[in-house]
Write a protein that holds these residues in place. Structure first.
Motif, short mmCIF file in Angstrom:
data_model
loop_
_atom_site.label_atom_id
_atom_site.label_comp_id
_atom_site.label_asym_id
_atom_site.label_seq_id
_atom_site.Cartn_x
_atom_site.Cartn_y
_atom_site.Cartn_z
N PHE A 157 4.12 1.87 -0.64
CA PHE A 157 4.41 3.23 -0.23
C PHE A 157 5.62 3.57 0.21
O PHE A 157 6.21 4.73 -0.22
CB PHE A 157 3.57 3.75 0.92
CG PHE A 157 1.90 3.10 0.86
CD1 PHE A 157 1.68 2.80 -0.52
CD2 PHE A 157 1.12 2.86 1.69
CE1 PHE A 157 0.21 2.46 -0.82
CE2 PHE A 157 -0.02 2.45 1.66
CZ PHE A 157 -0.52 2.26 0.28
N GLY A 158 6.49 2.93 0.72
CA GLY A 158 7.69 3.39 1.36
C GLY A 158 8.70 3.46 0.19
O GLY A 158 9.42 4.34 0.26
N PRO A 159 8.68 2.43 -0.82
CA PRO A 159 9.90 2.42 -1.80
C PRO A 159 9.24 3.77 -2.80
O PRO A 159 10.17 4.50 -3.22
CB PRO A 159 9.34 1.20 -2.52
CG PRO A 159 9.19 0.18 -1.72
CD PRO A 159 8.25 0.99 -0.42
N VAL B 94 12.20 3.88 -11.25
CA VAL B 94 12.27 2.76 -10.96
C VAL B 94 11.15 2.13 -10.03
O VAL B 94 10.39 1.07 -9.97
CB VAL B 94 13.36 2.13 -10.35
CG1 VAL B 94 13.54 0.65 -10.00
CG2 VAL B 94 14.72 2.41 -11.47
N ALA B 95 10.89 2.93 -8.83
CA ALA B 95 9.97 2.53 -7.99
C ALA B 95 8.49 2.67 -8.45
O ALA B 95 7.58 1.96 -7.98
CB ALA B 95 10.06 3.83 -6.73
N PHE C 242 -5.79 4.95 1.28
CA PHE C 242 -5.82 5.56 0.02
C PHE C 242 -5.07 6.77 -0.10
O PHE C 242 -4.47 7.34 -0.95
CB PHE C 242 -7.30 5.87 -0.45
CG PHE C 242 -7.85 4.36 -0.93
CD1 PHE C 242 -7.70 3.77 -1.97
CD2 PHE C 242 -8.66 3.74 -0.17
CE1 PHE C 242 -8.19 2.79 -2.72
CE2 PHE C 242 -9.50 2.44 -0.61
CZ PHE C 242 -8.97 2.04 -2.11
N ALA C 243 -5.30 7.68 0.96
CA ALA C 243 -4.61 9.01 1.16
C ALA C 243 -2.98 8.62 1.05
O ALA C 243 -2.44 9.56 0.24
CB ALA C 243 -4.77 9.74 2.48
N ARG C 244 -2.35 7.72 1.64
CA ARG C 244 -1.08 7.35 1.62
C ARG C 244 -0.55 6.86 0.40
O ARG C 244 0.54 7.22 -0.05
CB ARG C 244 -0.39 6.46 2.92
CG ARG C 244 -0.49 7.49 4.18
CD ARG C 244 -0.03 6.50 5.18
NE ARG C 244 -1.05 5.53 5.44
CZ ARG C 244 -0.73 4.23 5.56
NH1 ARG C 244 0.46 3.74 5.61
NH2 ARG C 244 -1.83 3.35 5.81
N ALA D 265 2.11 8.93 -1.63
CA ALA D 265 3.57 8.35 -1.78
C ALA D 265 3.84 8.36 -3.28
O ALA D 265 4.96 8.66 -3.85
CB ALA D 265 3.52 7.06 -1.31
N LEU D 266 2.85 7.99 -4.15
CA LEU D 266 2.87 8.10 -5.53
C LEU D 266 3.24 9.54 -6.15
O LEU D 266 4.09 9.63 -7.03
CB LEU D 266 1.65 7.43 -6.47
CG LEU D 266 1.82 7.45 -7.79
CD1 LEU D 266 3.03 6.70 -8.27
CD2 LEU D 266 0.54 6.56 -8.30
N ALA D 267 2.43 10.49 -5.58
CA ALA D 267 2.69 11.84 -5.92
C ALA D 267 4.10 12.31 -5.69
O ALA D 267 4.51 12.93 -6.54
CB ALA D 267 1.57 12.89 -5.28
#
Lengths: 196, 196
Positions: free
Chosen positions: A71-73, A82-83, A124-126, A130-132
């Motif tokens: 999530f952080g990256p 890249v992430a 799941f929400a995070r 994060a991907l969005a």
DNA sequence: GTCTATAAAGCGATAGAC
DNA sequence: GTCTATCGCTTTATAGAC
């Protein structure tokens, strides 16, 4: 003689594996004791709250791992593409190319969701958020980014269900391949697939 | 006075719901007795093999339902596109728009997969194959049809996990919407969504 | 066909010795 | 910190009355 176990951290992975393979109800203290090599006395020494506290600790550790490695990256990496590729490789690696199941997904489907609802929901929400965010930083429209992220996270979970049901880990590998194309427009690199 | 229960068929849906909500280990005979309104004596009268036989009967019934209402039409319907849209509507309806979880998916993730492995495997394999056949009859290349079918079945399972984890049934509805576009090239009709 | 009573085993959890 | 012994409860399953 050094103590056999320095702290909870030493035995958490073994406990996690029992919960992952047997679910919350199926993970008996007998199984956990067997897998960790510890008696009930020691287990209750580390986890006075018993099974509930063990599961909570496992969830927290898994959550921290995903936060740090995925999530952080996704949120912070200078190059979102890249992430995203790194996330797919990390997903492949973490779930052993489909040979391992998502403990939090298992909890979500069963009774444990009521017990650990907010941890399950937050995980799941995070992941989706994060991907969005990465997809949006990569140039997608906000609404499209969100839809793609939700689609990808759902596909990962579904791919794990399918791989385990069919007893065919390649079903998960194929799922990851399709997600890569959907998210990045390119197939997963052979390098990423091999190193995972 | 007529007998309270004519046969296993009368109580199978109630038993199925207990397995669906609590998983195989979590579905105690006490819960099943409560939900069916029958004592253990009656339950063992109908299912001499106990819990294992109950679960097997539930799996068989679910399997038959999907075979009749989804797999069969996908294979046989004269217009494959119509069968695919009908499958999506039936999926939405069966899983109560995400409010209900897939019992066979739950079994697949847990210990029950070892007990009922071939039933679990067969269910998912036939779903993918039937959908692939419809897509192929609709004009897709065999390999593309198969990939799309696997993607759709996995997405359905993942959508159920996500909806239950987020406690948001719309996550499943959105998933079905994306699948419709992927499979048919068009959004799901408002009629189909309303009648589901 | 439905019930209660009961058996035998397993469960989570606790107590206390070492 | 680790163990064994044990408690109290629930589990699956059986037996037998009605």
């Amino acid at each position: 003689m050094p103590r056999a176990v320095a702290g909870r951290g030493d035995i958490l992975p073994a406990i996690a594996e029992v919960f992952r393979e047997h679910g919350y109800e199926g993970a008996s203290l007998a199984l956990i004791g067997q897998r960790t090599g510890l008696g009930k006395g020691s287990l209750y020494h580390f986890f006075p709250g018993g099974k509930d506290e063990m599961a909570a600790a496992v969830l927290a550790e898994i959550d921290a791992w995903f936060e740090a490695h995925m999530f952080g990256p996704l949120r912070d990496h200078a190059e979102p593409d890249v992430a995203i590729v790194a996330m797919l490789d990390a997903t492949d690696s973490y779930f052993r190319s489909g040979g391992r199941v998502c403990l939090i997904g298992v909890f979500a489907l069963g009774d444990a969701r009521d017990r650990f609802g907010s941890a399950v929901q937050s995980y799941f929400a995070r992941w989706v958020e994060a991907l969005a965010e990465a997809l949006q930083r990569g140039g997608r429209e906000p609404s499209a980014a969100r839809a793609l992220a939700e689609e990808a996270v759902a596909a990962i979970q579904g791919g794990l269900v399918l791989a385990r049901a069919l007893q065919d880990t390649e079903a998960f590998t194929r799922t990851l391949g399709r997600i890569a194309i959907t998210l990045t427009g390119r197939p997963r690199s052979a390098a990423g697939m091999a190193s995972a």
